[in-house]
Design an enzyme around this catalytic site. Sequence first.
Site, PDB file in Angstrom:
ATOM      1  N   ILE A   1      13.366 -39.102 -19.485  1.00  0.00           N
ATOM      2  CA  ILE A   1      12.633 -39.428 -18.246  1.00  0.00           C
ATOM      3  C   ILE A   1      11.509 -38.413 -18.043  1.00  0.00           C
ATOM      4  O   ILE A   1      11.777 -37.213 -17.898  1.00  0.00           O
ATOM      5  CB  ILE A   1      13.569 -39.387 -17.017  1.00  0.00           C
ATOM      6  CG1 ILE A   1      14.773 -40.293 -17.236  1.00  0.00           C
ATOM      7  CG2 ILE A   1      12.817 -39.774 -15.750  1.00  0.00           C
ATOM      8  CD1 ILE A   1      15.914 -40.058 -16.255  1.00  0.00           C
TER       9      ILE A   1
ATOM     10  N   ASN B   1       7.415 -42.115 -16.661  1.00  0.00           N
ATOM     11  CA  ASN B   1       7.229 -42.169 -15.205  1.00  0.00           C
ATOM     12  C   ASN B   1       6.166 -41.187 -14.696  1.00  0.00           C
ATOM     13  O   ASN B   1       5.517 -41.453 -13.693  1.00  0.00           O
ATOM     14  CB  ASN B   1       8.579 -41.880 -14.538  1.00  0.00           C
ATOM     15  CG  ASN B   1       8.437 -41.485 -13.089  1.00  0.00           C
ATOM     16  OD1 ASN B   1       8.193 -42.328 -12.226  1.00  0.00           O
ATOM     17  ND2 ASN B   1       8.546 -40.187 -12.806  1.00  0.00           N
TER      18      ASN B   1
ATOM     19  N   TYR C   1      -7.359 -43.818 -11.995  1.00  0.00           N
ATOM     20  CA  TYR C   1      -5.960 -44.267 -11.868  1.00  0.00           C
ATOM     21  C   TYR C   1      -5.826 -45.737 -12.279  1.00  0.00           C
ATOM     22  O   TYR C   1      -4.960 -46.096 -13.090  1.00  0.00           O
ATOM     23  CB  TYR C   1      -5.496 -44.047 -10.421  1.00  0.00           C
ATOM     24  CG  TYR C   1      -4.031 -44.330 -10.190  1.00  0.00           C
ATOM     25  CD1 TYR C   1      -3.047 -43.565 -10.814  1.00  0.00           C
ATOM     26  CD2 TYR C   1      -3.624 -45.352  -9.329  1.00  0.00           C
ATOM     27  CE1 TYR C   1      -1.689 -43.819 -10.591  1.00  0.00           C
ATOM     28  CE2 TYR C   1      -2.276 -45.604  -9.104  1.00  0.00           C
ATOM     29  CZ  TYR C   1      -1.316 -44.837  -9.734  1.00  0.00           C
ATOM     30  OH  TYR C   1       0.020 -45.091  -9.518  1.00  0.00           O
TER      31      TYR C   1
ATOM     32  N   LYS D   1      -3.818 -46.975 -15.701  1.00  0.00           N
ATOM     33  CA  LYS D   1      -2.644 -47.853 -15.541  1.00  0.00           C
ATOM     34  C   LYS D   1      -2.918 -49.217 -16.178  1.00  0.00           C
ATOM     35  O   LYS D   1      -2.018 -49.826 -16.759  1.00  0.00           O
ATOM     36  CB  LYS D   1      -2.284 -48.012 -14.060  1.00  0.00           C
ATOM     37  CG  LYS D   1      -1.704 -46.740 -13.414  1.00  0.00           C
ATOM     38  CD  LYS D   1      -0.321 -46.398 -13.951  1.00  0.00           C
ATOM     39  CE  LYS D   1       0.339 -45.262 -13.197  1.00  0.00           C
ATOM     40  NZ  LYS D   1       1.596 -44.810 -13.791  1.00  0.00           N
TER      41      LYS D   1
ATOM     42  N   THR E   1       6.452 -40.452  -1.561  1.00  0.00           N
ATOM     43  CA  THR E   1       6.542 -39.328  -2.508  1.00  0.00           C
ATOM     44  C   THR E   1       5.299 -38.445  -2.356  1.00  0.00           C
ATOM     45  O   THR E   1       4.379 -38.765  -1.600  1.00  0.00           O
ATOM     46  CB  THR E   1       6.580 -39.843  -3.959  1.00  0.00           C
ATOM     47  OG1 THR E   1       5.331 -40.505  -4.208  1.00  0.00           O
ATOM     48  CG2 THR E   1       7.726 -40.818  -4.205  1.00  0.00           C
TER      49      THR E   1
HETATM   50  N1  LIG Z   1       4.208 -43.199  -4.962  1.00  0.00           N
HETATM   51  C1  LIG Z   1       3.692 -44.410  -4.996  1.00  0.00           C
HETATM   52  O1  LIG Z   1       3.403 -45.008  -3.953  1.00  0.00           O
HETATM   53  C2  LIG Z   1       3.454 -45.101  -6.321  1.00  0.00           C
HETATM   54  C3  LIG Z   1       2.950 -46.402  -6.310  1.00  0.00           C
HETATM   55  C4  LIG Z   1       2.753 -47.070  -7.515  1.00  0.00           C
HETATM   56  C5  LIG Z   1       3.050 -46.442  -8.701  1.00  0.00           C
HETATM   57  N2  LIG Z   1       3.538 -45.151  -8.689  1.00  0.00           N
HETATM   58  C6  LIG Z   1       3.834 -44.539  -9.985  1.00  0.00           C
HETATM   59  O2  LIG Z   1       5.158 -44.035  -9.974  1.00  0.00           O
HETATM   60  C7  LIG Z   1       5.275 -42.901 -10.856  1.00  0.00           C
HETATM   61  C8  LIG Z   1       5.954 -41.749 -10.133  1.00  0.00           C
HETATM   62  O3  LIG Z   1       5.142 -41.386  -9.037  1.00  0.00           O
HETATM   63  P1  LIG Z   1       5.698 -40.548  -7.799  1.00  0.00           P
HETATM   64  O4  LIG Z   1       5.184 -41.230  -6.593  1.00  0.00           O
HETATM   65  O5  LIG Z   1       7.128 -40.276  -7.949  1.00  0.00           O
HETATM   66  O6  LIG Z   1       4.824 -39.223  -7.993  1.00  0.00           O
HETATM   67  P2  LIG Z   1       5.152 -37.686  -7.649  1.00  0.00           P
HETATM   68  O7  LIG Z   1       6.139 -37.576  -6.560  1.00  0.00           O
HETATM   69  O8  LIG Z   1       3.811 -37.063  -7.495  1.00  0.00           O
HETATM   70  O9  LIG Z   1       5.844 -37.181  -8.990  1.00  0.00           O
HETATM   71  C9  LIG Z   1       5.116 -37.160 -10.186  1.00  0.00           C
HETATM   72  C10 LIG Z   1       5.993 -36.624 -11.291  1.00  0.00           C
HETATM   73  O10 LIG Z   1       5.163 -36.546 -12.473  1.00  0.00           O
HETATM   74  C11 LIG Z   1       5.252 -35.237 -13.002  1.00  0.00           C
HETATM   75  N3  LIG Z   1       3.972 -34.831 -13.581  1.00  0.00           N
HETATM   76  C12 LIG Z   1       2.749 -34.887 -13.023  1.00  0.00           C
HETATM   77  N4  LIG Z   1       1.836 -34.319 -13.833  1.00  0.00           N
HETATM   78  C13 LIG Z   1       2.511 -33.906 -14.934  1.00  0.00           C
HETATM   79  C14 LIG Z   1       2.137 -33.222 -16.121  1.00  0.00           C
HETATM   80  N5  LIG Z   1       0.868 -32.830 -16.333  1.00  0.00           N
HETATM   81  N6  LIG Z   1       3.084 -32.952 -17.045  1.00  0.00           N
HETATM   82  C15 LIG Z   1       4.383 -33.307 -16.833  1.00  0.00           C
HETATM   83  N7  LIG Z   1       4.805 -33.954 -15.727  1.00  0.00           N
HETATM   84  C16 LIG Z   1       3.874 -34.238 -14.780  1.00  0.00           C
HETATM   85  C17 LIG Z   1       5.610 -34.335 -11.817  1.00  0.00           C
HETATM   86  O11 LIG Z   1       6.336 -33.201 -12.259  1.00  0.00           O
HETATM   87  P3  LIG Z   1       5.790 -31.681 -12.219  1.00  0.00           P
HETATM   88  O12 LIG Z   1       4.872 -31.559 -11.063  1.00  0.00           O
HETATM   89  O13 LIG Z   1       7.045 -30.872 -12.130  1.00  0.00           O
HETATM   90  O14 LIG Z   1       5.104 -31.526 -13.542  1.00  0.00           O
HETATM   91  C18 LIG Z   1       6.526 -35.242 -11.011  1.00  0.00           C
HETATM   92  O15 LIG Z   1       7.851 -35.110 -11.456  1.00  0.00           O
HETATM   93  C19 LIG Z   1       3.849 -42.601 -11.324  1.00  0.00           C
HETATM   94  O16 LIG Z   1       3.640 -43.122 -12.618  1.00  0.00           O
HETATM   95  C20 LIG Z   1       2.980 -43.339 -10.319  1.00  0.00           C
HETATM   96  O17 LIG Z   1       1.732 -43.709 -10.859  1.00  0.00           O
HETATM   97  C21 LIG Z   1       3.740 -44.476  -7.539  1.00  0.00           C
END
Ligand SMILES: NC(=O)c1ccc[n+]([C@@H]2O[C@H](COP(=O)([O-])OP(=O)(O)OC[C@H]3O[C@@H](n4cnc5c(N)ncnc54)[C@H](OP(=O)(O)O)[C@@H]3O)[C@@H](O)[C@H]2O)c1
Length: 269
Positions: free
Chosen positions: A26, A105, A172, A176, A209
């Site tokens: 993951i 993810n 973005y 995607k 998030t």
């Molecule tokens: N939140 C929404 O509304 C939403 C909507 C549609 C799609 N999504 C998608 O859902 C997925 C998860 O998003 P989320 O909302 O859970 O985001 P989040 O809370 O910002 O978490 C992002 C995760 O990605 C990791 N990450 C970011 N940059 C990284 C890097 N350079 N290297 C390794 N890990 C990295 C972060 O870990 P570290 O900071 O510890 O590295 C964190 O665990 C994403 O693909 C996002 O595009 C989210």
Amino acid sequence: MKRLWRFGFKVNWHIGGEKNMKTYIITGASKGLGKAIAELCLQEGNHCIFVARSANEQLIDKARSQGLKVSSILADLGDSGQLPEIVDSIFSKIGDTDELLLINNAGVVEPIKPVGQLEQNKLEDSIKVNFLAPIMLSNAFIDRTRGFPGKKTIVNVSSGAALRPYQGWAAYCSTKAGLEMFTRVTAAEQDQEQYPVTIISFSPGIMDTNMQADIRQADEKDFAHAEIFHAYKEQGRLRSPELVAEKLMALLQDGPLENGRFYDIKNLL
Ligand SMILES: NC(=O)c1ccc[n+]([C@@H]2O[C@H](COP(=O)([O-])OP(=O)(O)OC[C@H]3O[C@@H](n4cnc5c(N)ncnc54)[C@H](OP(=O)(O)O)[C@@H]3O)[C@@H](O)[C@H]2O)c1
């Protein structure tokens, strides 16, 4: 059946036995949706390999104290020079397993700026984390598990932004959308394989998030939809990542999955 398989690294797999042993890789497991998926994977007693720049120490300590198998790899997926090493490190952690899952993810929404004002370093980070890293991880997964006869699944966490343009989200939306096409091409290729990998897109919808907090911090002149996203939060319309993770896990368990399909959370609630 028990076999030992070497491919520059070694995977032991066994088919049969009482419990189906699964291994989950993951990315972005430290926060948000990735953390919620990680918690569910551990609750089910699977071997979990977490990848992110930071570790969720509390979750890892708790899992280890319960005798659960968990591996944590601290890695920056935006550091493309390190990707081959990161990939080796991930695959070296896989042990005995009946089933393998890769959940791509990790993602970043920045840069939130109109085209004409994009900074190269932020753009590169978006392309590397959202597009290059999941492709390279999927590429390695398919290559290194080619002879593995057990169930193999890749989930690319997508977004409505893969299908629809949002002003200010050129990076973005494009990354995607690119990942979406990668998923479809890979699925078509895998349909020809003896032991195919099932690869799907999963759109989690709007979740409460850090990514949404980043979106709300965007300057209104850079992001045409800023007001709408503030309203989502104020009106309590953001889903919890825990609920979304539950629906994804149910989808993966219930199957069968349609190879290459874009699964939207809205149809799974
Ligand atoms: N939140 C929404 O509304 C939403 C909507 C549609 C799609 N999504 C998608 O859902 C997925 C998860 O998003 P989320 O909302 O859970 O985001 P989040 O809370 O910002 O978490 C992002 C995760 O990605 C990791 N990450 C970011 N940059 C990284 C890097 N350079 N290297 C390794 N890990 C990295 C972060 O870990 P570290 O900071 O510890 O590295 C964190 O665990 C994403 O693909 C996002 O595009 C989210």
